[in-house]
Design a protein around this motif. Sequence first.
Motif, PDB file in Angstrom:
ATOM      1  N   GLU A 183       0.846  -1.195   0.000  1.00 16.71           N
ATOM      2  CA  GLU A 183       0.000   0.000   0.000  1.00 16.71           C
ATOM      3  C   GLU A 183       0.877   1.240   0.000  1.00 16.71           C
ATOM      4  O   GLU A 183       1.859   1.317   0.744  1.00 16.71           O
ATOM      5  CB  GLU A 183      -0.902  -0.009   1.238  1.00 16.71           C
ATOM      6  CG  GLU A 183      -1.901   1.138   1.323  1.00 16.71           C
ATOM      7  CD  GLU A 183      -2.904   0.930   2.452  1.00 16.71           C
ATOM      8  OE1 GLU A 183      -3.806   0.076   2.287  1.00 16.71           O
ATOM      9  OE2 GLU A 183      -2.785   1.604   3.500  1.00 16.71           O
ATOM     10  N   ILE A 184       0.543   2.200  -0.852  1.00 16.34           N
ATOM     11  CA  ILE A 184       1.232   3.485  -0.892  1.00 16.34           C
ATOM     12  C   ILE A 184       0.215   4.560  -0.537  1.00 16.34           C
ATOM     13  O   ILE A 184      -0.885   4.606  -1.112  1.00 16.34           O
ATOM     14  CB  ILE A 184       1.839   3.766  -2.273  1.00 16.34           C
ATOM     15  CG1 ILE A 184       2.903   2.726  -2.618  1.00 16.34           C
ATOM     16  CG2 ILE A 184       2.443   5.167  -2.326  1.00 16.34           C
ATOM     17  CD1 ILE A 184       3.511   2.898  -3.994  1.00 16.34           C
ATOM     18  N   VAL A 185       0.567   5.409   0.408  1.00 17.65           N
ATOM     19  CA  VAL A 185      -0.321   6.484   0.846  1.00 17.65           C
ATOM     20  C   VAL A 185       0.294   7.813   0.428  1.00 17.65           C
ATOM     21  O   VAL A 185       1.399   8.156   0.860  1.00 17.65           O
ATOM     22  CB  VAL A 185      -0.533   6.453   2.374  1.00 17.65           C
ATOM     23  CG1 VAL A 185      -1.598   7.482   2.771  1.00 17.65           C
ATOM     24  CG2 VAL A 185      -0.941   5.056   2.836  1.00 17.65           C
ATOM     25  N   LEU A 186      -0.408   8.537  -0.409  1.00 14.18           N
ATOM     26  CA  LEU A 186       0.045   9.836  -0.909  1.00 14.18           C
ATOM     27  C   LEU A 186      -0.703  10.928  -0.154  1.00 14.18           C
ATOM     28  O   LEU A 186      -1.931  11.023  -0.237  1.00 14.18           O
ATOM     29  CB  LEU A 186      -0.235   9.961  -2.406  1.00 14.18           C
ATOM     30  CG  LEU A 186       0.344   8.858  -3.310  1.00 14.18           C
ATOM     31  CD1 LEU A 186      -0.184   9.025  -4.738  1.00 14.18           C
ATOM     32  CD2 LEU A 186       1.861   8.888  -3.295  1.00 14.18           C
ATOM     33  N   LEU A 187       0.004  11.738   0.615  1.00 14.44           N
ATOM     34  CA  LEU A 187      -0.596  12.850   1.357  1.00 14.44           C
ATOM     35  C   LEU A 187      -0.206  14.147   0.671  1.00 14.44           C
ATOM     36  O   LEU A 187       0.981  14.384   0.424  1.00 14.44           O
ATOM     37  CB  LEU A 187      -0.137  12.847   2.815  1.00 14.44           C
ATOM     38  CG  LEU A 187      -0.496  11.598   3.610  1.00 14.44           C
ATOM     39  CD1 LEU A 187       0.732  10.697   3.768  1.00 14.44           C
ATOM     40  CD2 LEU A 187      -1.053  11.950   4.978  1.00 14.44           C
ATOM     41  N   PRO A 189       0.940  -2.099  -6.215  1.00 17.50           N
ATOM     42  CA  PRO A 189       0.397  -1.776  -4.895  1.00 17.50           C
ATOM     43  C   PRO A 189      -0.969  -1.103  -4.967  1.00 17.50           C
ATOM     44  O   PRO A 189      -1.359  -0.559  -6.006  1.00 17.50           O
ATOM     45  CB  PRO A 189       1.433  -0.809  -4.320  1.00 17.50           C
ATOM     46  CG  PRO A 189       1.994  -0.124  -5.519  1.00 17.50           C
ATOM     47  CD  PRO A 189       2.047  -1.192  -6.592  1.00 17.50           C
ATOM     48  N   THR A 190      -1.681  -1.150  -3.860  1.00 19.91           N
ATOM     49  CA  THR A 190      -2.874  -0.330  -3.702  1.00 19.91           C
ATOM     50  C   THR A 190      -2.416   1.079  -3.348  1.00 19.91           C
ATOM     51  O   THR A 190      -1.582   1.255  -2.463  1.00 19.91           O
ATOM     52  CB  THR A 190      -3.762  -0.877  -2.569  1.00 19.91           C
ATOM     53  OG1 THR A 190      -4.166  -2.207  -2.898  1.00 19.91           O
ATOM     54  CG2 THR A 190      -4.983  -0.004  -2.365  1.00 19.91           C
ATOM     55  N   VAL A 191      -2.931   2.070  -4.046  1.00 21.79           N
ATOM     56  CA  VAL A 191      -2.507   3.451  -3.824  1.00 21.79           C
ATOM     57  C   VAL A 191      -3.675   4.233  -3.232  1.00 21.79           C
ATOM     58  O   VAL A 191      -4.790   4.207  -3.758  1.00 21.79           O
ATOM     59  CB  VAL A 191      -2.033   4.114  -5.132  1.00 21.79           C
ATOM     60  CG1 VAL A 191      -1.589   5.552  -4.876  1.00 21.79           C
ATOM     61  CG2 VAL A 191      -0.886   3.313  -5.744  1.00 21.79           C
TER      62      VAL A 191
END
Length: 389
Positions: free
Chosen positions: A228-232, A253-255
């Motif tokens: 999982e990649i979390v873009l803030l 990955p799930t983004v």
Amino acid sequence: MTVDLLAAPRPTTAPAATGPRRVLLAPITITPSKPLTPSHLKGLLWTDVMYRATRPLAEVHYRYSHTTYHPTEQTLGFWEFLDRTQGDTDYRDLTEQQIGDHYVAFRAAGERASARALRPYADAVDQGWVHPASARILDLWTGQYRALGLYDPGLRAHQPPGHGLEEMLAGLTARGMCLDHRRLDGPVHLDLTRHGLPLRQIVTADGRPNYLACALRELVPLAAGFDEIVLLYDPELDPDYQLLERVLSDLGPTVRRVPVGRVPIDGSIRSARHGGWGHQHAGPLLAAALAEHDGPAVRLGMRLYFIAVLGPGQGQSFRPELLRQCLTRAQRLLSTGGFGAEADPAALAGLLGRHRRDHTYIDPYRLTSSLLGKRAAAPSRELLTEVFV
């Protein structure tokens, strides 16, 4: 041998789970050219709580590299402007506000240095160099991070991206995602039109990469190593982050895109490039808070205000009196009577797990706002120390 991650086929089946999920947090970076405003503080505190609260449940990597984004014109142009207008200024004793005033002057001038003028700066960045003005800002921010209890992901470290610009563009081209007109003296575009997304220029005709190009250099080579990649990011950049999500998702990955709203000042949302921050930035705010409260209360109180009170949107203006109330509330929570029972790791994980939905990361707003309210249960010492102070 170099493995081209973008050219590699996307996995058709998910790998078998062999351990905790791997999560990459990738917040937008702040150009080291000005003070940390309330909007900056909100984003930093939001990311910090997400990072610290998710660690008990997953393997979390926090990627935040100034080195990656120095090659943008916004940064290199500022450095060239300083050298051209200020000469051999000694920046070691300047405040972030004084350096920020130079940045405001740079943006107001509207000048655009040539690619030739910026090339020596870009080459120096590749070798780990940082302009003295930005080095001074990063030194000041390091102290403010410490006072705020923020995890330092390497503010002053040389952390180059995994791909060079040409390697990244070659990977995009191999995947049919790049429209490169440089041989015709034109720009380079990210081309996701087959996914219903607009063309986006990422490199100018004279070879200057923008923020999105730098983000691709950094995140593309990392993507396949995470679940999982979390873009803030700033909501105003949502179109670019939709494009970034599409590219990274294609690698497996799930983004997750997590926009964090800015903080209006007197009802107006203003870019830091225009200045006007006065005393409403990290240095004075921390000094005032620490004059009345101890360090742990300041760290918790800042999180209560910038996360739980302001929330994910950007409808509420900055209100110093509400910040002071949160600091007082934090002091009470941290007093001996404010602690609940001690929690073991399993209990802490269970408590944190309530504050996520279909994603691995913990939602900072849901978690932090659970500490407020008349009926809120007294938080455990472990929760406070591991996540908030």
